[in-house]
Design a protein around this motif. Structure first.
Motif, PDB file in Angstrom:
ATOM      1  N   VAL A  42     -30.563  -6.408 -46.502  1.00 22.09           N
ATOM      2  CA  VAL A  42     -29.574  -7.181 -45.917  1.00 22.09           C
ATOM      3  C   VAL A  42     -28.558  -6.034 -45.191  1.00 22.09           C
ATOM      4  CG1 VAL A  42     -27.480  -8.459 -46.222  1.00 22.09           C
ATOM      5  CG2 VAL A  42     -29.573  -9.173 -47.593  1.00 22.09           C
ATOM      6  N   ARG A  43     -28.261  -5.215 -45.726  1.00 24.37           N
ATOM      7  CA  ARG A  43     -27.725  -3.930 -45.250  1.00 24.37           C
ATOM      8  C   ARG A  43     -28.019  -3.714 -43.915  1.00 24.37           C
ATOM      9  NH1 ARG A  43     -27.364   1.384 -47.978  1.00 24.37           N
ATOM     10  NH2 ARG A  43     -29.193   1.496 -46.770  1.00 24.37           N
ATOM     11  N   ASN A  44     -29.407  -3.174 -44.004  1.00 24.91           N
ATOM     12  CA  ASN A  44     -29.955  -3.111 -42.673  1.00 24.91           C
ATOM     13  C   ASN A  44     -30.123  -3.696 -41.695  1.00 24.91           C
ATOM     14  OD1 ASN A  44     -30.729  -0.455 -43.969  1.00 24.91           O
ATOM     15  ND2 ASN A  44     -32.653  -0.964 -44.667  1.00 24.91           N
ATOM     16  N   GLU A  45     -30.310  -4.808 -41.835  1.00 29.58           N
ATOM     17  CA  GLU A  45     -30.077  -6.082 -40.839  1.00 29.58           C
ATOM     18  C   GLU A  45     -28.860  -6.239 -40.209  1.00 29.58           C
ATOM     19  OE1 GLU A  45     -31.434  -9.736 -42.615  1.00 29.58           O
ATOM     20  OE2 GLU A  45     -33.563  -8.851 -42.983  1.00 29.58           O
ATOM     21  N   LEU A  46     -27.900  -6.193 -41.263  1.00 28.46           N
ATOM     22  CA  LEU A  46     -26.423  -6.155 -40.498  1.00 28.46           C
ATOM     23  C   LEU A  46     -26.209  -4.824 -39.842  1.00 28.46           C
ATOM     24  CD1 LEU A  46     -24.407  -7.311 -43.741  1.00 28.46           C
ATOM     25  CD2 LEU A  46     -25.053  -8.637 -41.682  1.00 28.46           C
ATOM     26  N   LYS A  47     -26.779  -3.888 -40.167  1.00 26.22           N
ATOM     27  CA  LYS A  47     -26.333  -2.425 -39.384  1.00 26.22           C
ATOM     28  C   LYS A  47     -26.998  -2.527 -37.945  1.00 26.22           C
ATOM     29  CE  LYS A  47     -25.966   1.503 -42.434  1.00 26.22           C
ATOM     30  NZ  LYS A  47     -26.966   2.587 -42.825  1.00 26.22           N
ATOM     31  N   GLN A  48     -28.346  -3.483 -37.945  1.00 21.46           N
ATOM     32  CA  GLN A  48     -28.983  -3.486 -36.732  1.00 21.46           C
ATOM     33  C   GLN A  48     -28.000  -4.680 -35.819  1.00 21.46           C
ATOM     34  OE1 GLN A  48     -32.797  -5.114 -37.592  1.00 21.46           O
ATOM     35  NE2 GLN A  48     -33.686  -2.803 -37.755  1.00 21.46           N
ATOM     36  N   GLU A  49     -27.504  -5.563 -36.576  1.00 21.24           N
ATOM     37  CA  GLU A  49     -26.846  -6.560 -35.751  1.00 21.24           C
ATOM     38  C   GLU A  49     -25.532  -6.073 -35.154  1.00 21.24           C
ATOM     39  OE1 GLU A  49     -25.995 -10.340 -34.410  1.00 21.24           O
ATOM     40  OE2 GLU A  49     -27.734  -9.386 -35.128  1.00 21.24           O
ATOM     41  N   VAL A  50     -25.031  -5.096 -35.888  1.00 21.56           N
ATOM     42  CA  VAL A  50     -23.727  -4.558 -35.460  1.00 21.56           C
ATOM     43  C   VAL A  50     -24.086  -3.418 -34.249  1.00 21.56           C
ATOM     44  CG1 VAL A  50     -22.059  -2.490 -35.991  1.00 21.56           C
ATOM     45  CG2 VAL A  50     -22.291  -4.237 -37.762  1.00 21.56           C
ATOM     46  N   GLU A  51     -25.204  -2.915 -34.426  1.00 19.86           N
ATOM     47  CA  GLU A  51     -25.613  -1.934 -33.330  1.00 19.86           C
ATOM     48  C   GLU A  51     -25.913  -2.769 -31.993  1.00 19.86           C
ATOM     49  OE1 GLU A  51     -28.984   0.214 -34.508  1.00 19.86           O
ATOM     50  OE2 GLU A  51     -27.849   1.624 -35.848  1.00 19.86           O
ATOM     51  N   ARG A  52     -26.461  -3.991 -32.321  1.00 24.59           N
ATOM     52  CA  ARG A  52     -26.781  -4.863 -31.209  1.00 24.59           C
ATOM     53  C   ARG A  52     -25.388  -5.368 -30.623  1.00 24.59           C
ATOM     54  NH1 ARG A  52     -30.987  -8.752 -33.327  1.00 24.59           N
ATOM     55  NH2 ARG A  52     -30.779  -9.988 -31.305  1.00 24.59           N
TER      56      ARG A  52
END
Length: 108
Positions: free
Chosen positions: A69-79
């Motif tokens: 979940v943390r990795n997905e949220l990091k990707q979302e923040v980067e996007r």
């Protein structure tokens, strides 16, 4: 010539043997109790260790899920830090830039 052999009287020898037997029984009882306590402690600790291993497995699974979940949220923040992605989200919600015109197809 007569050889005199000094022998302890039988009652002293019997007391020594009785004392030795008593000490042996006391030592045996102590060892049985000590080994019983050791066995009990070993078994309870093994049970506790098994419970802790199961708890560790559950927590590792939870940690793995949280990391995903943390990795997905990091990707979302980067996007979300890119303008193209923000424009894409805005257009999917029906927003347009000031100089754009929306053309919609009407179904008949």
């Amino acid at each position: 010539m007569s050889v005199s052999v000094s022998r302890t009287p039988d009652r002293y020898r019997d007391k020594k043997i009785a004392g030795a037997k008593r000490r042996l029984r006391l030592w045996t009882a102590f060892m049985v109790l000590f080994l019983g306590w050791g066995t009990y402690t070993y078994i309870t600790q093994m049970s506790t260790m098994e419970d802790l291993r199961e708890d560790l497995k559950v927590r590792e699974k939870e940690k793995h899920a949280a990391e995903l979940v943390r990795n997905e949220l990091k990707q979302e923040v980067e996007r979300l830090n890119t303008t193209e992605y923000i424009l894409q989200i805005a257009r999917s919600r029906g927003m347009v830039l000031p100089d754009e015109v929306i053309i919609r197809k009407h179904d008949e």
